[in-house]
Enzyme design. Structure first.
Site, mmCIF file in Angstrom:
data_model
loop_
_atom_site.group_PDB
_atom_site.id
_atom_site.type_symbol
_atom_site.label_atom_id
_atom_site.label_comp_id
_atom_site.label_asym_id
_atom_site.label_seq_id
_atom_site.Cartn_x
_atom_site.Cartn_y
_atom_site.Cartn_z
ATOM 1 N N ASP A 138 -8.101 -6.955 4.491
ATOM 2 C CA ASP A 138 -6.715 -6.511 4.683
ATOM 3 C C ASP A 138 -6.501 -5.829 6.038
ATOM 4 O O ASP A 138 -5.376 -5.789 6.537
ATOM 5 C CB ASP A 138 -6.305 -5.542 3.564
ATOM 6 C CG ASP A 138 -5.902 -6.265 2.287
ATOM 7 O OD1 ASP A 138 -6.046 -7.505 2.233
ATOM 8 O OD2 ASP A 138 -5.450 -5.599 1.335
ATOM 9 N N ARG A 169 -11.281 -5.266 -11.722
ATOM 10 C CA ARG A 169 -11.738 -4.835 -10.390
ATOM 11 C C ARG A 169 -12.951 -3.916 -10.469
ATOM 12 O O ARG A 169 -13.831 -3.942 -9.603
ATOM 13 C CB ARG A 169 -10.612 -4.125 -9.638
ATOM 14 C CG ARG A 169 -9.632 -5.107 -9.024
ATOM 15 C CD ARG A 169 -8.477 -4.373 -8.382
ATOM 16 N NE ARG A 169 -7.468 -5.314 -7.983
ATOM 17 C CZ ARG A 169 -7.290 -5.762 -6.734
ATOM 18 N NH1 ARG A 169 -8.029 -5.320 -5.758
ATOM 19 N NH2 ARG A 169 -6.342 -6.629 -6.464
ATOM 20 N N GLU A 226 -17.329 5.318 3.711
ATOM 21 C CA GLU A 226 -16.143 5.239 2.841
ATOM 22 C C GLU A 226 -15.493 6.621 2.709
ATOM 23 O O GLU A 226 -16.180 7.604 2.449
ATOM 24 C CB GLU A 226 -16.576 4.685 1.470
ATOM 25 C CG GLU A 226 -15.582 4.833 0.344
ATOM 26 C CD GLU A 226 -14.250 4.125 0.551
ATOM 27 O OE1 GLU A 226 -14.234 2.975 1.012
ATOM 28 O OE2 GLU A 226 -13.212 4.756 0.259
ATOM 29 N N GLN A 227 -14.158 6.628 2.823
ATOM 30 C CA GLN A 227 -13.447 7.918 2.774
ATOM 31 C C GLN A 227 -13.443 8.565 1.380
ATOM 32 O O GLN A 227 -13.465 9.777 1.245
ATOM 33 C CB GLN A 227 -12.013 7.744 3.248
ATOM 34 C CG GLN A 227 -11.175 6.848 2.348
ATOM 35 C CD GLN A 227 -9.748 6.669 2.836
ATOM 36 O OE1 GLN A 227 -9.364 7.236 3.842
ATOM 37 N NE2 GLN A 227 -8.967 5.890 2.127
ATOM 38 N N TYR A 230 -3.026 -12.427 -17.267
ATOM 39 C CA TYR A 230 -4.292 -13.123 -17.520
ATOM 40 C C TYR A 230 -5.303 -12.161 -18.152
ATOM 41 O O TYR A 230 -5.197 -10.949 -18.008
ATOM 42 C CB TYR A 230 -4.866 -13.728 -16.232
ATOM 43 C CG TYR A 230 -4.992 -12.774 -15.059
ATOM 44 C CD1 TYR A 230 -6.115 -11.977 -14.889
ATOM 45 C CD2 TYR A 230 -3.979 -12.701 -14.093
ATOM 46 C CE1 TYR A 230 -6.234 -11.127 -13.802
ATOM 47 C CE2 TYR A 230 -4.091 -11.847 -13.006
ATOM 48 C CZ TYR A 230 -5.229 -11.057 -12.859
ATOM 49 O OH TYR A 230 -5.344 -10.212 -11.790
#
Ligand SMILES: Cc1cc2nc3c(=O)[nH]c(=O)nc-3n(C[C@H](O)[C@H](O)[C@H](O)COP(=O)(O)OP(=O)(O)OC[C@H]3O[C@@H](n4cnc5c(N)ncnc54)[C@H](O)[C@@H]3O)c2cc1C
Length: 413
Positions: free
Chosen positions: A296, A112, A38-39, A218
């Protein structure tokens, strides 16, 4: 399922939702040689919410996250679509218990940071290599090599590009296919539920549809916060970033004349953020030999079906199961994964674009027909509205892989 006899060295570029789900699924299937690269130097909390359809929650449950999610998530009662100014209900789609019973898992709203923490803790925080930016890769019959920006080279047998919409792995694999700017901008923010209590916001997905724009809100964080997103034409804004701040006065102008709940929620929010939306046309090939794409990086989409993250979770599960089914032949496993995923993700990508056109409708006649169609479905409570989403929410990754490979490829319970 038994741990695979052969242990391919698996490299995963990117520790987002897709990369971490893949790593966790592989680990639970008995793979031991996994490297997640991971960067980002420090995995920071992203202050945003995410909707997870039952198709994704089912996977997360199978990965052992049911108890953790139940503590932090909110299960909405319905998706309620409303007129932007007078608040009249256009569509009321039941979620809650009805959804959980039909699809075997609830529809959830999650912060998240809570989702990321759950995945990281289950996989093993220490097993993610941080601060390592992938620059390129190469492959031959013997294996694949990942080149970091520092010049370091990491060797493996399989490479998964889970490095997001601007994936460098994709850039090399499928040259000349940059993501396209959609012309739309997502404003977003999160309000303390206590600060917005005077608005009496229901525990639904509340979607407000207006000309050229829409707004969705929400609850997340076990009901303590309200997440919202407002989609508008982008003007000059082109930056994608979870941390790019915007100006509340400018945002209120964008939603001038909108329902008091929409404006009240914006006013109750301390900081507002802006994110320019990019997507791509569906692409039928994402795999080359030992290298594949996921999430993605493979199929970025506008968030109007709330499925980008969910599809990356499905991808991760299907890919891990294919590798478990064909551990001796990683290239065949990646090809099987691609075969299983391209048609479905293309349907979600295109459906998401179409949803945007429907929400933002300006033509009075088309708007009238849209509203009547949904009101009729709401009033008659017909099974038809379920049947229309069964393909999306009823997807079962394990059954799909089992049917494709003809062997038992289930995740451990
Ligand atoms: C405003 C908005 C709202 C959304 N709402 C929803 C929703 O409600 N429901 C839903 O399911 N989806 C939603 N989505 C979509 C969802 O956020 C994405 O589809 C999902 O995050 C994709 O996950 P990913 O792991 O593929 O990519 P990412 O989350 O982008 O993760 C990619 C990771 O790779 C790392 N990386 C990138 N380049 C490199 C490199 N060169 N080297 C090493 N690491 C690298 C990045 O730092 C990052 O950690 C929304 C999106 C937006 C923008």
């Amino acid at each position: 399922m038994k741990a695979p006899e052969v242990q391919p060295r698996i490299l995963i570029a990117g520790a987002g939702i897709g990369g971490l789900t893949t790593a966790l699924a592989l680990k639970r299937l008995g793979f031991r040689d996994i490297q997640v690269i991971e960067q980002t130097a420090v995995l920071k909390e992203v202050g945003a919410g995410i909707q997870l359809g039952p198709n994704a929650v089912k996977v997360l449950h199978r990965l052992g996250l049911a108890d953790t999610l139940a503590q932090v998530a909110v299960a909405p009662l319905a998706t309620k679509s409303r007129n932007w100014s007078n608040g009249r209900t256009i569509r009321n789609f039941p979620l809650g218990q009805a959804c959980a019973e039909r699809y075997g898992a609830p529809y959830y709203h999650v912060h998240r940071a809570d989702l990321h923490t759950a995945l990281l803790d289950a996989y093993g925080r220490a097993d993610v290599r941080l601060g390592a930016r992938v620059a390129s890769h190469e492959q031959d019959a013997r294996g694949v090599r990942l080149n970091l920006e520092t010049g370091e080279q990491i060797e493996g047998d399989v490479l998964v590009g889970a490095d997001g919409v601007h994936s460098v792995i994709r850039g090399q694999l499928l040259e000349g296919h940059d993501p396209g700017f959609t012309g739309l901008l997502a404003w977003r923010g999160m309000a303390d539920a206590a600060k917005a209590s005077h608005l009496g916001i229901e525990k639904n997905v509340n979607a407000w549809w207006g000309p050229h724009r829409h707004f969705v809100n929400y609850y997340v964080s076990a009901g303590k916060r309200i997440n919202w997103i407002g989609i508008v034409p982008a003007g000059q804004w082109r930056l994608e970033s979870w941390s790019a701040r915007g100006d509340k006065a400018e945002l209120l102008k964008e939603f001038d004349g909108w329902h008091p709940i929409v404006r009240g929620l914006i006013e109750a929010t301390d900081e507002v953020f802006k994110w320019a939306l990019y997507d791509r046309d569906p692409w039928p090939v994402w795999t080359q030999g030992r290298v594949t794409l996921l999430g993605d990086a493979a199929h970025p989409m506008v968030p109007f079906m709330s499925q980008g993250g969910a599809q990356s979770i499905e991808d991760g599960c299907v890919l891990a199961l294919c590798l478990a089914g064909l551990p001796h032949d990683p290239a065949a496993a990646l090809a099987a994964y691609q075969d299983l995923r391209t048609e479905r993700t293309a349907r979600v990508q295109l459906g998401s674009r179409e949803a945007g056109r429907m929400f933002h409708q300006t033509d009075p006649w088309k708007k009238f027909v849209r509203d009547m169609k949904f009101r009729w479905a709401t009033l008659t409570d017909s099974q038809e509205k379920w049947r229309r989403v069964d393909w999306l929410y009823g997807y079962d990754c394990e059954a799909e892989v089992e049917a494709k490979l003809g062997k038992d490829t289930r995740l451990a319970a």
